[in-house]
Write a protein that holds these residues in place. Structure first.
Motif, mmCIF file in Angstrom:
data_model
loop_
_atom_site.group_PDB
_atom_site.id
_atom_site.type_symbol
_atom_site.label_atom_id
_atom_site.label_comp_id
_atom_site.label_asym_id
_atom_site.label_seq_id
_atom_site.Cartn_x
_atom_site.Cartn_y
_atom_site.Cartn_z
ATOM 1 N N MET A 57 0.850 -1.182 0.000
ATOM 2 C CA MET A 57 0.000 0.000 0.000
ATOM 3 C C MET A 57 0.890 1.238 0.000
ATOM 4 O O MET A 57 1.969 1.239 0.572
ATOM 5 C CB MET A 57 -0.928 -0.021 1.208
ATOM 6 C CG MET A 57 -1.798 -1.268 1.283
ATOM 7 S SD MET A 57 -2.869 -1.310 2.744
ATOM 8 C CE MET A 57 -4.079 -0.081 2.291
ATOM 9 N N LYS A 58 0.406 2.285 -0.648
ATOM 10 C CA LYS A 58 1.208 3.497 -0.796
ATOM 11 C C LYS A 58 0.353 4.725 -0.500
ATOM 12 O O LYS A 58 -0.797 4.819 -0.940
ATOM 13 C CB LYS A 58 1.762 3.583 -2.223
ATOM 14 C CG LYS A 58 2.681 4.770 -2.467
ATOM 15 C CD LYS A 58 3.205 4.756 -3.898
ATOM 16 C CE LYS A 58 4.237 5.847 -4.126
ATOM 17 N NZ LYS A 58 4.758 5.850 -5.519
ATOM 18 N N ALA A 59 0.925 5.667 0.246
ATOM 19 C CA ALA A 59 0.266 6.949 0.492
ATOM 20 C C ALA A 59 0.757 7.954 -0.549
ATOM 21 O O ALA A 59 1.961 8.089 -0.769
ATOM 22 C CB ALA A 59 0.578 7.457 1.897
ATOM 23 N N VAL A 60 -0.183 8.645 -1.190
ATOM 24 C CA VAL A 60 0.152 9.584 -2.267
ATOM 25 C C VAL A 60 -0.503 10.933 -1.985
ATOM 26 O O VAL A 60 -1.466 11.012 -1.220
ATOM 27 C CB VAL A 60 -0.319 9.041 -3.630
ATOM 28 C CG1 VAL A 60 0.412 7.746 -3.983
ATOM 29 C CG2 VAL A 60 -1.826 8.814 -3.641
ATOM 30 N N PRO A 61 0.006 12.016 -2.580
ATOM 31 C CA PRO A 61 -0.616 13.328 -2.370
ATOM 32 C C PRO A 61 -2.073 13.335 -2.830
ATOM 33 O O PRO A 61 -2.409 12.761 -3.865
ATOM 34 C CB PRO A 61 0.238 14.265 -3.235
ATOM 35 C CG PRO A 61 1.557 13.573 -3.364
ATOM 36 C CD PRO A 61 1.234 12.112 -3.386
ATOM 37 N N ASP A 62 -2.914 13.975 -2.033
ATOM 38 C CA ASP A 62 -4.319 14.123 -2.389
ATOM 39 C C ASP A 62 -4.409 15.093 -3.565
ATOM 40 O O ASP A 62 -4.005 16.256 -3.456
ATOM 41 C CB ASP A 62 -5.101 14.656 -1.184
ATOM 42 C CG ASP A 62 -6.606 14.598 -1.402
ATOM 43 O OD1 ASP A 62 -7.035 14.457 -2.564
ATOM 44 O OD2 ASP A 62 -7.356 14.704 -0.411
#
Length: 249
Positions: A1-6
């Motif tokens: 899983m990866k967190a990316v800019p909104d």
């Protein structure tokens, strides 16, 4: 899983214009990884005995929230990897190092992320693990110890493949809309402290690519807001169309 800019946020570049300024940005779970999580949970629901573990990199901003949300949605556990690196090569190395110690029958990851769009995590991870791989997948079902995978092609065409495990899947879309996790369940997961941290080796080789400069999108036109009564706005629209030669008379 990866967190990316909104992507709904106002994104600014760093002073040297080689990256986006992340200091005040809000980060959210990559939408393709959300689809991958849902597909894993559907397999768990169908089989009744599958174990789903969500895995993310500790260097991603707000990744804890995404991992706790995965638990709230039905994952059996979540792991935060401390190590790895920022690009796809380093991420694949970090996940491969973790999976070498804690192997899985099936790895499902989003087919891509909006901050790279190269779609290479799944094939790179499969190559490092020496496992089979299929990307642009729109459905995975477990049947008698094997997988039935639906892969999508251009023009909306698709076909089914049978795949033995272990395998790595790059998911384009889940069979169902990702489920909602109430904030109360997320808080319960946080209070239970079910997030496990694992250290993995740092990957220093990387992709060998460097960004020389990023450019802001060019503004070629602007919106014109029309005010007045309905008849006045209609007259203005007709006049604008006439000026552009789209209507005559």
């Amino acid at each position: 899983m990866k967190a990316v800019p909104d992507l709904v946020e106002e994104i600014e570049l760093t002073p040297d214009e080689t990256d986006i300024d992340r200091e005040y940005l809000k980060f959210v779970l990559n939408e393709w990884d959300d689809q991958a999580l849902e597909e894993a949970l559907l397999i768990k629901d169908a089989t009744g005995d599958a174990e789903v573990v969500a895995v993310g990199l500790g260097e991603d901003p707000d990744i804890d929230q995404a991992l706790y949300t995965a638990i709230a949605k039905g994952a059996n556990g979540a792991v935060k990897l401390n190590g790895g690196g920022p690009d796809t090569h380093a991420r694949a190395a970090a996940f491969a190092a973790y999976l070498a110690e804690e192997p899985a029958d099936l790895v499902i990851t989003g087919v891509q992320a909006p901050d790279d769009l190269d779609g290479q995590l799944a094939p790179m991870l499969a190559a490092r693990l020496g496992q089979r791989h299929i990307s642009v997948v729109i459905g995975v079902e477990a049947q008698d110890g094997r997988l039935v995978v639906r892969q999508e092609f251009a023009g909306g065409r698709s076909h089914e493949l049978e795949l033995p495990v272990p395998a790595v899947i790059g998911l384009q879309a889940s069979r169902e809309t990702p489920r909602y996790a109430p904030i109360t369940r997320i808080r319960q997961a946080m209070q239970a402290g079910e997030l496990r941290e694992v250290s993995v080796p740092e990957e220093t080789a990387g992709s060998g690519l460097s960004v020389r400069r990023m450019y802001r999108p060019e503004q070629t036109s602007h919106a014109e807001m029309l005010t007045g009564s309905t008849d006045e706005i209609a007259d203005k629209i007709v006049e604008l169309l006439r000026e552009r030669g789209l209507i005559k008379g």
